[in-house]
Every structure is written in structure tokens, then in C-alpha cells.
Design a protein around this motif. Structure first.
Motif, mmCIF file in Angstrom:
data_model
loop_
_atom_site.group_PDB
_atom_site.id
_atom_site.type_symbol
_atom_site.label_atom_id
_atom_site.label_comp_id
_atom_site.label_asym_id
_atom_site.label_seq_id
_atom_site.Cartn_x
_atom_site.Cartn_y
_atom_site.Cartn_z
ATOM 1 N N LEU A 140 0.875 -1.174 0.000
ATOM 2 C CA LEU A 140 0.000 0.000 0.000
ATOM 3 C C LEU A 140 0.908 1.220 0.000
ATOM 4 N N GLN A 141 0.919 1.935 -1.111
ATOM 5 C CA GLN A 141 1.885 2.998 -1.352
ATOM 6 C C GLN A 141 1.175 4.340 -1.476
ATOM 7 N N LEU A 142 1.607 5.322 -0.689
ATOM 8 C CA LEU A 142 1.179 6.702 -0.877
ATOM 9 C C LEU A 142 2.331 7.432 -1.538
ATOM 10 N N ASP A 143 2.108 7.963 -2.747
ATOM 11 C CA ASP A 143 3.247 8.438 -3.527
ATOM 12 C C ASP A 143 2.758 9.297 -4.690
ATOM 13 N N GLY A 180 -2.269 8.593 -4.732
ATOM 14 C CA GLY A 180 -1.678 9.924 -4.692
ATOM 15 C C GLY A 180 -1.062 10.381 -5.987
ATOM 16 N N LEU A 181 -1.078 9.521 -7.006
ATOM 17 C CA LEU A 181 -0.527 9.873 -8.312
ATOM 18 C C LEU A 181 -1.311 11.038 -8.913
ATOM 19 N N HIS A 182 -0.606 11.929 -9.593
ATOM 20 C CA HIS A 182 -1.304 13.066 -10.188
ATOM 21 C C HIS A 182 -0.413 13.755 -11.213
ATOM 22 N N ALA A 231 3.014 -1.045 4.166
ATOM 23 C CA ALA A 231 2.637 0.301 3.752
ATOM 24 C C ALA A 231 3.890 1.149 3.610
ATOM 25 N N THR A 232 4.013 1.825 2.490
ATOM 26 C CA THR A 232 5.169 2.698 2.284
ATOM 27 C C THR A 232 4.670 4.111 1.994
ATOM 28 N N VAL A 237 4.377 12.615 -1.585
ATOM 29 C CA VAL A 237 2.949 12.648 -1.907
ATOM 30 C C VAL A 237 2.318 13.969 -1.467
ATOM 31 N N LEU A 238 2.982 14.654 -0.537
ATOM 32 C CA LEU A 238 2.474 15.928 -0.046
ATOM 33 C C LEU A 238 2.687 17.044 -1.072
#
Length: 311
Positions: A140-143, A180-182, A231-232, A237-238
Motif C-alpha cells: 500500500l503505497q502513498l506516492d 496519490g498519483l497526479h 505500507a510505504t 505525496v504531499l
């Protein structure tokens, strides 16, 4: 741990443990074991993310253990700080091996790694896999980035960890969820690789439309078939406006409040047994250490979620 060095605890105060630096202990059994992986020689962009574990510990003394919003006291759970993995001065491969071996030894506990750049994640997940070779690992990646650039071209750099894990058959692409990709920060060939390997990509626009809590719950549903989730949290991502201390910061990223909401929900997920926080360079931060403080707050939100598992 043969590669772990004890942190400097000179700032630890006496008295009742109302503050984080008093609550975290150095020895004994604990619900969560925390350690640092101060590696940033593998960063594509100039980075002193290796300094983050020290800055993280020095900054947590500004926070109490009580979460007013959730009415949760983190003293209901315990954290042991195992120290930092000793990185080799010049040999990146040796440093990576030390991360992998250390995580393999720690993986039977609930682990929290403070990086370091994102290359450390590939090492840590391989360590978890070595400890549980028969288990299926979900990521589970927030990035902001997919991190599937080609290690054959870049080496084990911070833009390659997810591809390292997929190409090395440590994880399957279908067991990776990236939130969080954009925008304009992932080239088309990288999207093609992600599509071909079944990576679940959740854009910031999609996450905002659904809400962060629901987005994380949907990710948990996607990963329900795995044995354990790693989770990474890539702090790039901010959004650049709230995180000046990020080497690869971008406009259009998460607000701090969105990250905090997501981490509270991730902490509640029983399958999440390992987490890392990476890619924060204290040297790039502003004079108020705004990004480091945000990083500590993010970790405490996750720990609040872990505490809520017991309720």
C-alpha cells in the motif's frame, strides 16, 4: 541486531511519559519496533534524506502522546526504538544488504522504518519476504510517483523500488495499490509498465472524490487476499506548498490533513504489519522544520490507528 546502532537519547527527559520522547523506550518487548535506515546515496535527485531519522527523533519531543481529535492516549500501546542501521560509507550494495538482513530479523515484530530515500523500501520488503517466504505481501503505497523506473538503467535508485520488487518476484503487481498519483510526474512508459503488471493506480483526483477514508478502505478490499501488507509512505505525496523539505516535491499533491486522515485509517488495518516513511530531507526544510513536524504528526496518526485496533 548486528547492524543497529542506538540513537542519541540525550534529549529524553525524566518524569511521567506524557511526551513522545518519554514514551518511546529503548529495550524490551513492544507492540511496534521503530528503526532508522539513513540511506540516501541512491537518490536520483540530490538528497540528505539520510538525516531524517535523527531529525525525526529530535522533533518528536514537541508532541504529546494524547490525540485530542480521537481521544486516544498512545501510552495504551508501546514502541521500542531499535536505533539506526549502520550504513556502509561507500558500498551501496552492502548498505542495502544490511537493511534487508536487519528487517529479516525484525519482521516477526510490527516494524516501522524511518528512511532514508525510497530505495530502502525494496530492501525492507525483501527482508520481510525472506522472513515469510510462503506468505503473499501486498504493498500500500502513498506516492506522487510509481517508482517503477528501470533499475537496469539507474541501479537500485529511489525511483525503482516497486519495479525491483515486481521484477524480482517478491510481490505481484496486482498486489500493489498506489494512492496519490497526479499530474505530469510519471512518464507514459511507466504508466504502461504499471498497467501491464496490474498495479492499482488511484489518482489524487479520484481519492479526493471518494474521500481519503473510503479510498483507504477500498485499497484494503483490493488487498484482502494477501497475507500481510507493507505500507510505504513517500512523503513526496504531499503538496509542495506544505512540504518544502521534500527533494522531489510537486504541486497538486496531498494536503497535510488528507495524509493524516489516510494514515489514521491505514493504522486501523489489521493486515498492515510493516510501514515506512521515506524521502524527507531536513536540509531542504524551512526554519520552522515544517516538513519534519508534518512527518512526525503523520507517524503519530498512524500510531493512533494502531491503538484503535485494540478498541
Amino acid at each position: 541486531m548486528m547492524y543497529l546502532k542506538k540513537p542519541d537519547w540525550a534529549w529524553q527527559a525524566e518524569g511521567e511519559a506524557f511526551y513522545v520522547h518519554q514514551w518511546v523506550k529503548q529495550e524490551g518487548q513492544a507492540d511496534v519496533v521503530l528503526f532508522g535506515a539513513p540511506q540516501s546515496r541512491t537518490s536520483i535527485s540530490a538528497s540528505a534524506a539520510s538525516d531524517y531519522p535523527e531529525a525525526f527523533r529530535k522533533t518528536w519531543k514537541r508532541f504529546t502522546t494524547y490525540n485530542l481529535d480521537e481521544r486516544v492516549d498512545l501510552r495504551s500501546i508501546s514502541v521500542r526504538d531499535a536505533g539506526d542501521i549502520a550504513m556502509h560509507t561507500t558500498d551501496i550494495a552492502e548498505s542495502n544488504r544490511r537493511i534487508e538482513e536487519t528487517v529479516k530479523e525484525l519482521a516477526h515484530e510490527f516494524t516501522c522504518m524511518i528512511g532514508g530515500d525510497h530505495s530502502t523500501t525494496a530492501c525492507a520488503v525483501r527482508g520481510v519476504k525472506a522472513a515469510f517466504p510462503d506468505e503473499t505481501i501486498g504493498i500500500l503505497q502513498l506516492d506522487t510517483h510509481l517508482d517503477v523506473r528501470n533499475p537496469a538503467e539507474l541501479g537500485p535508485a529511489n525511483g525503482t523500488p516497486i519495479r525491483q520488487l515486481i521484477d524480482g518476484q517478491t510481490v505481484k503487481g496486482e498486489n500493489v495499490v498506489n494512492i496519490g498519483l497526479h499530474g505530469y510526474f510519471n512518464a507514459k512508459p511507466l504508466i504502461d509498465y504499471a498497467d501491464a503488471h496490474g498495479i492499482r493506480m488511484v489518482t489524487m483526483r479520484e481519492a479526493r472524490r471518494n474521500g481519503m477514508t473510503e479510498t483507504i478502505r477500498q485499497a484494503a478490499e483490493t488487498l484482502k487476499g494477501v497475507d500481510r501488507i507493507y505500507a510505504t509512505i513517500d512523503l513526496d505525496v504531499l503538496d509542495i506548498a506544505v512540504a518544502p523539505g521534500i527533494p522531489a516535491s510537486t504541486p497538486g499533491g496531498m494536503k497535510a490533513e488528507e495524509l493524516f486522515e489516510a494514515l489514521l485509517e491505514i493504522g486501523k488495518m489489521p493486515q498492515v504489519k510493516h510501514i515506512d516513511f521515506v524521502e524527507l530531507d531536513p536540509a531542504k526544510d524551512n526554519q520552522e522544520a515544517a516538513t519534519v513536524k508534518t512527518g512526525v504528526y503523520a507517524w503519530l496518526q498512524f500510531m493512533t490507528g494502531v491503538a484503535l485496533r485494540q478498541k
